[in-house]
Write a protein that holds these residues in place. Sequence first.
Motif, PDB file in Angstrom:
ATOM      1  N   THR A 209       0.853  -1.181   0.000  1.00  0.00           N
ATOM      2  CA  THR A 209       0.000   0.000   0.000  1.00  0.00           C
ATOM      3  C   THR A 209       0.886   1.226   0.000  1.00  0.00           C
ATOM      4  OG1 THR A 209      -0.087  -0.091   2.392  1.00  0.00           O
ATOM      5  CG2 THR A 209      -1.896  -1.098   1.206  1.00  0.00           C
ATOM      6  N   THR A 210       0.387   2.280  -0.566  1.00  0.00           N
ATOM      7  CA  THR A 210       1.193   3.494  -0.643  1.00  0.00           C
ATOM      8  C   THR A 210       0.720   4.546   0.350  1.00  0.00           C
ATOM      9  OG1 THR A 210      -0.228   4.186  -2.444  1.00  0.00           O
ATOM     10  CG2 THR A 210       1.895   3.234  -3.041  1.00  0.00           C
ATOM     11  N   THR A 211      -0.347   4.199   1.114  1.00  0.00           N
ATOM     12  CA  THR A 211      -0.812   5.176   2.100  1.00  0.00           C
ATOM     13  C   THR A 211       0.255   5.365   3.163  1.00  0.00           C
ATOM     14  OG1 THR A 211      -1.898   3.358   3.225  1.00  0.00           O
ATOM     15  CG2 THR A 211      -3.267   4.735   1.834  1.00  0.00           C
ATOM     16  N   ALA A 212       0.370   6.609   3.640  1.00  0.00           N
ATOM     17  CA  ALA A 212       1.396   6.924   4.633  1.00  0.00           C
ATOM     18  C   ALA A 212       1.066   6.209   5.939  1.00  0.00           C
ATOM     19  CB  ALA A 212       1.448   8.432   4.873  1.00  0.00           C
ATOM     20  N   ALA A 213       1.980   5.329   6.378  1.00  0.00           N
ATOM     21  CA  ALA A 213       1.774   4.624   7.634  1.00  0.00           C
ATOM     22  C   ALA A 213       2.142   5.557   8.777  1.00  0.00           C
ATOM     23  CB  ALA A 213       2.644   3.380   7.683  1.00  0.00           C
ATOM     24  N   PRO A 214       1.405   5.464   9.896  1.00  0.00           N
ATOM     25  CA  PRO A 214       1.782   6.283  11.047  1.00  0.00           C
ATOM     26  C   PRO A 214       3.213   5.947  11.462  1.00  0.00           C
ATOM     27  CG  PRO A 214      -0.380   5.290  11.374  1.00  0.00           C
ATOM     28  CD  PRO A 214       0.200   4.692  10.127  1.00  0.00           C
ATOM     29  N   ALA A 215       3.905   6.937  11.986  1.00  0.00           N
ATOM     30  CA  ALA A 215       5.319   6.764  12.297  1.00  0.00           C
ATOM     31  C   ALA A 215       5.547   5.735  13.415  1.00  0.00           C
ATOM     32  CB  ALA A 215       5.914   8.107  12.705  1.00  0.00           C
ATOM     33  N   THR A 216       4.542   5.592  14.299  1.00  0.00           N
ATOM     34  CA  THR A 216       4.744   4.676  15.418  1.00  0.00           C
ATOM     35  C   THR A 216       4.641   3.226  14.959  1.00  0.00           C
ATOM     36  OG1 THR A 216       2.411   4.980  15.841  1.00  0.00           O
ATOM     37  CG2 THR A 216       3.933   6.174  17.270  1.00  0.00           C
ATOM     38  N   THR A 217       5.368   2.359  15.635  1.00  0.00           N
ATOM     39  CA  THR A 217       5.245   0.924  15.393  1.00  0.00           C
ATOM     40  C   THR A 217       3.879   0.480  15.899  1.00  0.00           C
ATOM     41  OG1 THR A 217       7.554   0.792  15.992  1.00  0.00           O
ATOM     42  CG2 THR A 217       6.378  -1.301  15.777  1.00  0.00           C
ATOM     43  N   PRO A 218       3.171  -0.311  15.113  1.00  0.00           N
ATOM     44  CA  PRO A 218       1.879  -0.773  15.635  1.00  0.00           C
ATOM     45  C   PRO A 218       2.084  -1.620  16.888  1.00  0.00           C
ATOM     46  CG  PRO A 218       2.262  -1.581  13.385  1.00  0.00           C
ATOM     47  CD  PRO A 218       3.470  -0.815  13.793  1.00  0.00           C
ATOM     48  N   VAL A 219       1.134  -1.515  17.795  1.00  0.00           N
ATOM     49  CA  VAL A 219       1.173  -2.353  18.989  1.00  0.00           C
ATOM     50  C   VAL A 219       0.926  -3.803  18.569  1.00  0.00           C
ATOM     51  CG1 VAL A 219       0.037  -2.825  21.183  1.00  0.00           C
ATOM     52  CG2 VAL A 219       0.404  -0.460  20.457  1.00  0.00           C
ATOM     53  N   VAL A 220      -0.078  -3.955  17.711  1.00  0.00           N
ATOM     54  CA  VAL A 220      -0.433  -5.279  17.212  1.00  0.00           C
ATOM     55  C   VAL A 220      -0.430  -5.228  15.699  1.00  0.00           C
ATOM     56  CG1 VAL A 220      -2.241  -7.034  17.077  1.00  0.00           C
ATOM     57  CG2 VAL A 220      -1.899  -5.772  19.217  1.00  0.00           C
ATOM     58  N   GLY A 221       0.193  -6.204  15.076  1.00  0.00           N
ATOM     59  CA  GLY A 221       0.144  -6.289  13.629  1.00  0.00           C
ATOM     60  C   GLY A 221      -0.192  -7.702  13.175  1.00  0.00           C
ATOM     61  N   PHE A 222      -1.302  -7.825  12.453  1.00  0.00           N
ATOM     62  CA  PHE A 222      -1.667  -9.105  11.832  1.00  0.00           C
ATOM     63  C   PHE A 222      -1.507  -8.917  10.335  1.00  0.00           C
ATOM     64  CE2 PHE A 222      -4.241 -12.235  14.434  1.00  0.00           C
ATOM     65  CZ  PHE A 222      -3.811 -11.748  15.656  1.00  0.00           C
ATOM     66  N   ASP A 223      -0.808  -9.822   9.698  1.00  0.00           N
ATOM     67  CA  ASP A 223      -0.623  -9.691   8.264  1.00  0.00           C
ATOM     68  C   ASP A 223      -1.059 -10.985   7.581  1.00  0.00           C
ATOM     69  OD1 ASP A 223       0.052  -8.494   5.924  1.00  0.00           O
ATOM     70  OD2 ASP A 223       2.214  -8.845   6.109  1.00  0.00           O
ATOM     71  N   GLN A 224      -2.242 -10.950   6.969  1.00  0.00           N
ATOM     72  CA  GLN A 224      -2.770 -12.102   6.209  1.00  0.00           C
ATOM     73  C   GLN A 224      -2.706 -13.397   7.028  1.00  0.00           C
ATOM     74  OE1 GLN A 224      -4.336 -12.214   3.232  1.00  0.00           O
ATOM     75  NE2 GLN A 224      -4.310  -9.991   3.355  1.00  0.00           N
ATOM     76  N   VAL A 225      -3.232 -13.333   8.248  1.00  0.00           N
ATOM     77  CA  VAL A 225      -3.117 -14.467   9.153  1.00  0.00           C
ATOM     78  C   VAL A 225      -4.290 -15.433   8.975  1.00  0.00           C
ATOM     79  CG1 VAL A 225      -3.115 -15.161  11.581  1.00  0.00           C
ATOM     80  CG2 VAL A 225      -1.822 -13.144  10.859  1.00  0.00           C
ATOM     81  N   SER A 226      -3.975 -16.717   8.810  1.00  0.00           N
ATOM     82  CA  SER A 226      -5.014 -17.748   8.740  1.00  0.00           C
ATOM     83  C   SER A 226      -4.710 -18.861   9.723  1.00  0.00           C
ATOM     84  CB  SER A 226      -5.109 -18.342   7.332  1.00  0.00           C
ATOM     85  OG  SER A 226      -5.591 -17.368   6.431  1.00  0.00           O
ATOM     86  N   LYS A 227      -5.776 -19.431  10.284  1.00  0.00           N
ATOM     87  CA  LYS A 227      -5.636 -20.580  11.177  1.00  0.00           C
ATOM     88  C   LYS A 227      -6.816 -21.513  10.931  1.00  0.00           C
ATOM     89  CE  LYS A 227      -3.979 -22.943  14.628  1.00  0.00           C
ATOM     90  NZ  LYS A 227      -2.651 -23.571  14.545  1.00  0.00           N
ATOM     91  N   THR A 228      -6.492 -22.753  10.620  1.00  0.00           N
ATOM     92  CA  THR A 228      -7.538 -23.718  10.281  1.00  0.00           C
ATOM     93  C   THR A 228      -7.512 -24.869  11.278  1.00  0.00           C
ATOM     94  OG1 THR A 228      -7.191 -23.182   7.966  1.00  0.00           O
ATOM     95  CG2 THR A 228      -8.417 -25.188   8.418  1.00  0.00           C
TER      96      THR A 228
END
Lengths: 316, 246
Positions: free
Chosen positions: A2-21
């Motif tokens: 994505t090209t949207t400007a990310a906030p400068a702070t590190t996210p507290v929680v980051g999920f990236d395309q997470v799957s659990k079956t």
Amino acid sequence: MTTTAAPATTPVVGFDQVSKTYGSVRAVDGLSLRLYPGETVALLGPNGAGKSTTLDLLLGLKHPDTGTVSLFGGSPREAIVAGRVGAMLQSGGLMDEVTVEELVKLFCSLHPKPYKAADVMARAGIAQIADRKVNKLSGGQVQRVRFALATAGDSDLIILDEPTTGMDVSARQAFWATMREQADQGRTVLFATHYLEEADAIADRVLVLHRGRLLADGTAAEIKAKAGSRRVSFDLEGGIDEAALRALPFLTSVTVSNSGSAAGSGQTVRIQSSDADATVHALYGLGVYPRNLEVAGLGLEQAFVAITEAEEAKQS
Amino acid sequence: MNALIKLELARALRNKKFLFFSVLYPAILFLIFSSSSGSNQKVDDTGQTVATYLMVSMASFGALTAVLMGNSERIAKERESGWVRQLRMTTLPGRGYVLAKTASAAVVSLPSIIVVFAAAAVIKQVRLDAWQWLALTGVIWAGSLVFAALGVALGYLASGDAVRPITMIVYFGLSILGGLWMPSTTFPKILQDIAKWLPTHAYAALGRAIEQSQAPSTTDIAILAGYFVLFAGGAAWLYRKDTLKA
């Protein structure tokens, strides 16, 4: 990317395309989300929506089949070891045959940035049961003890999985007051709930989870809007051009019924609109004279039902 | 982790039933079993008096009770109640839970050994050299680690209603077949052949070697070490499996 400007702070929680079956059930399905410092976030969804699995993944109790989970830019375990996370799990049991105070002291001693056990118990409202054995407590008291364990130290993120289960109404209100103090100290709070009024009243951001997928992400107000969530109702005398009504802007639904008044020919119109102001303005533009006009917000509950129903309709 | 060990220990010491069965019960069994024979009566093949022979058996049995019972049922229960998950929300390292359980069980197993020795010395007039008492205590105490590992493995293997019967079968099976309750030399041939290979048999044999001022047999040490590797390895494997699933 994505090209949207990310906030400068590190996210507290980051999920990236997470799957659990589990077997054939996709408990979490391609979930991506970010939580930022200081947010109070509700994870909302019916039973089986994947809330608990999401929190388990977040805390490193389960590992995703695909995708990545990060806390404060590192692994969940690293964040826990650094004392940055306090969690109250739905499935978290307590050690029995020890007193409340002993248990709280244990958790204080295990936290890198501990508070005093007496203060922790006072804040959680369990000071008066400090000497009671843990296995002799009521359901609501157990929840408070769990809350105390989750707040035994100065953590940056507090995770609460359906924290008010087993509490009566007054205990629930007292609990949320306690929790608000945590949020007011600048902590990030994430709580799972299916008590929709809790999400509406407490969270400044609501994530709606359904079948393991993120259905909506916004303020409670935005989610209501997304579901077409103001109700406009009025009575009309004489004939109604239903086609004209249905052509009104921002409608999500219209129902027309006989108003049953003594006047005879009157009819009651109920409209759900995602922009009630515009809808009402256009209504007057039709040249009709609506009586008993009412505009009311829908509770989050109806909003939630509308979103999940729309989702189910799309799938079938 | 010390805080958890302390709390585990405080809890174990409060549990009167557990204390009775691990600390007093072996000494009581010792007195009952040894009362049926005269103080000079010898056990076949060993040249030891019955009391001396049984003392090692019952001290081993007591230590076995404390570590096996202390670990298996609690671990199974606490896995199910979610306490293990709750602890994973803390800085405590994963193995810390198991180590704390084993450490607190070991603290209880020491008095269970000493109470049997005291009963033997005071009531049954068993006499040994000072170094023998110390070496016996040390060997029986250290050897109980083998069964602590077995307790952990059972705790992660079985769950719910199954853990108690399984533990009981293993516990009585090992105790009786291993010759802790009565000398295995009184068994039929086939059971004697089985007994030779059981960890409890090797465990008690180490103690008896000390009583007879002999070097312990390398076979017994090898058997015990083999079981320790098996149980500890099994416990570690089951623990890891449980952690991934939890």
